[in-house]
Enzyme design. Sequence first.
Site, PDB file in Angstrom:
ATOM      1  N   ASP A   1       0.874  -1.190   0.000  1.00 25.84           N
ATOM      2  CA  ASP A   1       0.000   0.000   0.000  1.00 25.84           C
ATOM      3  C   ASP A   1       0.910   1.239   0.000  1.00 25.84           C
ATOM      4  OD1 ASP A   1       0.828  -0.574   2.640  1.00 25.84           O
ATOM      5  OD2 ASP A   1      -0.928   0.397   3.523  1.00 25.84           O
TER       6      ASP A   1
ATOM      7  N   ASP B   1       6.770   0.890   2.589  1.00 31.11           N
ATOM      8  CA  ASP B   1       6.482  -0.067   1.507  1.00 31.11           C
ATOM      9  C   ASP B   1       7.488   0.126   0.377  1.00 31.11           C
ATOM     10  OD1 ASP B   1       3.871   0.984   2.776  1.00 31.11           O
ATOM     11  OD2 ASP B   1       3.257  -0.936   1.945  1.00 31.11           O
TER      12      ASP B   1
END
Length: 308
Positions: free
Chosen positions: A9, A14
């Site tokens: 996400d 990330d």
Amino acid sequence: MERIILDVDTGHDDAVAIDMAAGCSLIKIEGIIATAGNTVLKNSLENTLNLTDALKLDAPVYAGSNGPLLRSQVTAGSIHGQNGFEGPVFGPRVKQVQDGNFIEFIIDTVMRNPGEISFVSVGPYTDLAIALKAEPALARNLKRIVLMGGSSTLGNVTSSAEFNIYADPEAAQIVFHSGADIYLMPLDCTLNVVLNPEIQQRLYSVGGKAIELFKASMTYYIESCRRYIHDYPAMHDPCCIAYLIDPQMFEFTNEEIDVETKGDLAYGRTCLGRSLTDFNVHFARNVNTKRFWDVLCNSFQQLKERIG
Ligand code: BDR
Ligand code: CA
């Protein structure tokens, strides 16, 4: 060689997980699924495409779920900014979203390669839960599942819940009870991996395009963590990739895990059961941070050799 499907996400940490995986020759990314979490699906997808394009990563990028299974959507704009990945500026890009459905992609890839593929989820676990519901045999055909999420003590969204679980507790409950072999990177472990000024200097000195993007993104992330968490940022999500590259750097206990899906105050809490050896969740208790930073540094060096 570790073959993975990576569900993200994106998201500042990330992005570091993507950097680490993209820069390591031991990891083969079969595909990336961008899901809603830190930000809405449109942004998460855009951020993932921008980064993978800049890294010249040829893995396909699929659009995942646009929200959680049952609960109302929550995002983490206060930490990751309005578009979910504030800081880096990307030029025009070539890479486009992959045609096709993410559920079919997961099921086809895993079932055609039994015991070969690890599913790595560093956002809410919605996509994986949907795929497991559609094809329960995925659980025994995956090599393993590696997840970032949960805590045995305090959460980071509420006093009880960590963000990835809080954002879709019902999905997390499905995944923990799927019967798959699960390696979980909870806050107990990831909060030890802190990007302090000494580490910033070490990484930034590697140089190259990937580091320039990393530096721009971390400059934003460091400031929001200082404002909201009063600390340097933790590298939560790359712990999942670091586990696949150098598993010996982590210490685990085996746990039975349930997710609170009923109560108001503890909604999204990961509840640990008895510690026995036959329970399927390997719960990371600690990490050798020196080995972690060595792995990340090495990935950035490899990316510099590949893309300049
Ligand atoms: C998790 O929440 C997100 O904001 C991060 O990307 C990470 O996956 C940490 O709780
Ligand atoms: Ca994440």
